[in-house]
Design a protein around this motif. Structure first.
Motif, PDB file in Angstrom:
ATOM      1  N   UNK A  19      40.800  25.075  23.880  1.00  0.00           N
ATOM      2  CA  UNK A  19      39.960  25.987  24.651  1.00  0.00           C
ATOM      3  C   UNK A  19      40.657  27.325  24.929  1.00  0.00           C
ATOM      4  N   UNK A  20      41.012  28.092  23.899  1.00  0.00           N
ATOM      5  CA  UNK A  20      41.698  29.376  24.126  1.00  0.00           C
ATOM      6  C   UNK A  20      40.913  30.379  24.971  1.00  0.00           C
ATOM      7  N   UNK A  21      39.556  30.490  24.843  1.00  0.00           N
ATOM      8  CA  UNK A  21      38.852  31.404  25.745  1.00  0.00           C
ATOM      9  C   UNK A  21      39.001  31.004  27.214  1.00  0.00           C
ATOM     10  N   UNK A  22      38.973  29.703  27.481  1.00  0.00           N
ATOM     11  CA  UNK A  22      39.144  29.226  28.850  1.00  0.00           C
ATOM     12  C   UNK A  22      40.561  29.411  29.355  1.00  0.00           C
ATOM     13  N   UNK A  23      41.517  29.498  28.426  1.00  0.00           N
ATOM     14  CA  UNK A  23      42.912  29.689  28.795  1.00  0.00           C
ATOM     15  C   UNK A  23      43.243  31.147  29.095  1.00  0.00           C
ATOM     16  N   UNK A  24      42.368  32.066  28.686  1.00  0.00           N
ATOM     17  CA  UNK A  24      42.631  33.497  28.860  1.00  0.00           C
ATOM     18  C   UNK A  24      42.940  33.895  30.308  1.00  0.00           C
ATOM     19  N   UNK A  25      42.138  33.463  31.304  1.00  0.00           N
ATOM     20  CA  UNK A  25      42.466  33.854  32.679  1.00  0.00           C
ATOM     21  C   UNK A  25      43.856  33.410  33.114  1.00  0.00           C
ATOM     22  N   UNK A  26      44.235  32.192  32.743  1.00  0.00           N
ATOM     23  CA  UNK A  26      45.559  31.680  33.095  1.00  0.00           C
ATOM     24  C   UNK A  26      46.637  32.481  32.372  1.00  0.00           C
ATOM     25  N   UNK A  27      46.414  32.769  31.102  1.00  0.00           N
ATOM     26  CA  UNK A  27      47.387  33.534  30.319  1.00  0.00           C
ATOM     27  C   UNK A  27      47.584  34.924  30.909  1.00  0.00           C
ATOM     28  N   UNK A  28      46.493  35.576  31.273  1.00  0.00           N
ATOM     29  CA  UNK A  28      46.588  36.915  31.858  1.00  0.00           C
ATOM     30  C   UNK A  28      47.319  36.863  33.196  1.00  0.00           C
ATOM     31  N   UNK A  29      46.999  35.836  33.998  1.00  0.00           N
ATOM     32  CA  UNK A  29      47.658  35.703  35.287  1.00  0.00           C
ATOM     33  C   UNK A  29      49.161  35.484  35.166  1.00  0.00           C
ATOM     34  N   UNK A  30      49.563  34.694  34.178  1.00  0.00           N
ATOM     35  CA  UNK A  30      50.980  34.384  34.000  1.00  0.00           C
ATOM     36  C   UNK A  30      51.751  35.529  33.358  1.00  0.00           C
ATOM     37  N   UNK A  31      51.065  36.388  32.623  1.00  0.00           N
ATOM     38  CA  UNK A  31      51.762  37.446  31.874  1.00  0.00           C
ATOM     39  C   UNK A  31      51.395  38.846  32.367  1.00  0.00           C
ATOM     40  N   UNK A  32      50.886  38.955  33.580  1.00  0.00           N
ATOM     41  CA  UNK A  32      50.371  40.235  34.063  1.00  0.00           C
ATOM     42  C   UNK A  32      51.446  41.313  34.161  1.00  0.00           C
ATOM     43  N   UNK A  33      52.708  40.932  34.348  1.00  0.00           N
ATOM     44  CA  UNK A  33      53.775  41.927  34.482  1.00  0.00           C
ATOM     45  C   UNK A  33      54.514  42.176  33.171  1.00  0.00           C
ATOM     46  N   UNK A  34      54.046  41.579  32.103  1.00  0.00           N
ATOM     47  CA  UNK A  34      54.702  41.757  30.817  1.00  0.00           C
ATOM     48  C   UNK A  34      54.139  42.973  30.088  1.00  0.00           C
ATOM     49  N   UNK A  35      54.947  43.545  29.222  1.00  0.00           N
ATOM     50  CA  UNK A  35      54.471  44.621  28.361  1.00  0.00           C
ATOM     51  C   UNK A  35      53.619  44.024  27.247  1.00  0.00           C
ATOM     52  N   UNK A  36      52.945  44.886  26.502  1.00  0.00           N
ATOM     53  CA  UNK A  36      52.111  44.409  25.395  1.00  0.00           C
ATOM     54  C   UNK A  36      52.943  43.612  24.394  1.00  0.00           C
ATOM     55  N   UNK A  37      54.128  44.121  24.072  1.00  0.00           N
ATOM     56  CA  UNK A  37      55.001  43.423  23.120  1.00  0.00           C
ATOM     57  C   UNK A  37      55.416  42.051  23.654  1.00  0.00           C
ATOM     58  N   UNK A  38      55.768  42.000  24.941  1.00  0.00           N
ATOM     59  CA  UNK A  38      56.190  40.732  25.543  1.00  0.00           C
ATOM     60  C   UNK A  38      55.022  39.745  25.605  1.00  0.00           C
ATOM     61  N   UNK A  39      53.820  40.270  25.865  1.00  0.00           N
ATOM     62  CA  UNK A  39      52.650  39.393  25.942  1.00  0.00           C
ATOM     63  C   UNK A  39      52.327  38.789  24.572  1.00  0.00           C
ATOM     64  N   UNK A  40      52.394  39.613  23.536  1.00  0.00           N
ATOM     65  CA  UNK A  40      52.156  39.102  22.183  1.00  0.00           C
ATOM     66  C   UNK A  40      53.237  38.089  21.816  1.00  0.00           C
ATOM     67  N   UNK A  41      54.481  38.381  22.234  1.00  0.00           N
ATOM     68  CA  UNK A  41      55.576  37.449  21.981  1.00  0.00           C
ATOM     69  C   UNK A  41      55.341  36.121  22.696  1.00  0.00           C
ATOM     70  N   UNK A  42      54.857  36.200  23.950  1.00  0.00           N
ATOM     71  CA  UNK A  42      54.570  34.982  24.710  1.00  0.00           C
ATOM     72  C   UNK A  42      53.461  34.173  24.046  1.00  0.00           C
ATOM     73  N   UNK A  43      52.419  34.866  23.552  1.00  0.00           N
ATOM     74  CA  UNK A  43      51.322  34.179  22.862  1.00  0.00           C
ATOM     75  C   UNK A  43      51.839  33.491  21.605  1.00  0.00           C
ATOM     76  N   UNK A  44      52.713  34.189  20.868  1.00  0.00           N
ATOM     77  CA  UNK A  44      53.279  33.600  19.657  1.00  0.00           C
ATOM     78  C   UNK A  44      54.172  32.409  19.953  1.00  0.00           C
ATOM     79  N   UNK A  45      55.031  32.547  20.956  1.00  0.00           N
ATOM     80  CA  UNK A  45      55.925  31.441  21.320  1.00  0.00           C
ATOM     81  C   UNK A  45      55.132  30.226  21.798  1.00  0.00           C
ATOM     82  N   UNK A  46      54.129  30.479  22.646  1.00  0.00           N
ATOM     83  CA  UNK A  46      53.313  29.376  23.160  1.00  0.00           C
ATOM     84  C   UNK A  46      52.613  28.637  22.022  1.00  0.00           C
ATOM     85  N   UNK A  47      52.077  29.400  21.070  1.00  0.00           N
ATOM     86  CA  UNK A  47      51.380  28.784  19.931  1.00  0.00           C
ATOM     87  C   UNK A  47      52.353  27.972  19.078  1.00  0.00           C
ATOM     88  N   UNK A  48      53.556  28.514  18.852  1.00  0.00           N
ATOM     89  CA  UNK A  48      54.549  27.797  18.040  1.00  0.00           C
ATOM     90  C   UNK A  48      55.051  26.543  18.748  1.00  0.00           C
TER      91      UNK A  48
END
Length: 200
Positions: A19-48
């Protein structure tokens, strides 16, 4: 035709559970202070991380659970407790305070995003059932479905930057609190399913 059905059924099942669309609010909340690069990195790490954990259980799941004498219900309860702790942090605003970017990116990507949000009991059980129900080339199709599901997760979470720009700081704060409530509900439901599983 049977091969296509196996691939699509496995992919759709994983997609609904992840349920990635349902996970979006949680992801945004957890990564709100990250830069765009860090957020993409977090998405990649989480997926891996999720791909690795689910993949390991796809191959060695039954062996691991049997050897450690762990039930799926125990996984559900422990995963629910972990999610509840994160939900309380979101609700209390503890996630609003920025941490050291490097370490927070890695920690958030691994726990709770990679596991148990993505690689949770539901996804683990689904992949184990899919593997047990097939053979031969079916294993490759199940693996391909898992990889495709994780790629879509990464793409959706990676574009969360656009949503954050649209909502501004006030909207993100509100979304974070809502995410905390939703995450707490998911955690309680996960624990309840585990407890009911013990009795049944």
């Amino acid at each position: 035709m049977a091969h296509l059905f196996l691939f699509m059924s496995t992919f759709v099942t994983l997609w609904v559970i992840l349920d990635p669309p349902g996970l979006l609010p949680v992801f945004i909340g957890l990564t709100q202070h990250m830069t765009r690069r860090e957020r993409i990195s977090a998405a990649g790490r989480a997926s891996l991380v999720a791909l690795g954990v689910i993949g390991v259980f796809a191959v060695f799941g039954r062996l691991i659970l049997t050897y450690l004498k762990i039930s799926v219900e125990a996984l559900q309860v422990s995963g629910g407790l972990l999610l509840l702790l994160v939900a309380l942090q979101l609700l209390m605003g503890e996630m609003d305070t920025a941490e050291v970017p490097g370490s927070s990116t890695v920690n958030v990507a691994v726990v709770p995003l990679g596991t148990p949000l993505l690689a949770g009991p539901g996804a683990i059980v689904a992949i184990m059932v899919a593997v047990q129900a097939t053979s031969g080339i079916g294993y490759l199709l199940v693996a391909a479905a898992l990889v495709c599901a994780m790629i879509t997760v990464f793409l959706i979470l990676g574009f969360s930057e656009n949503i954050q720009l649209l909502l501004k700081d006030a909207g993100i704060t509100l979304l974070t609190r809502i995410a905390g409530v939703l995450l707490a509900a998911i955690a309680v439901q996960m624990m309840a399913d585990g407890v009911l599983g013990f009795f049944s």
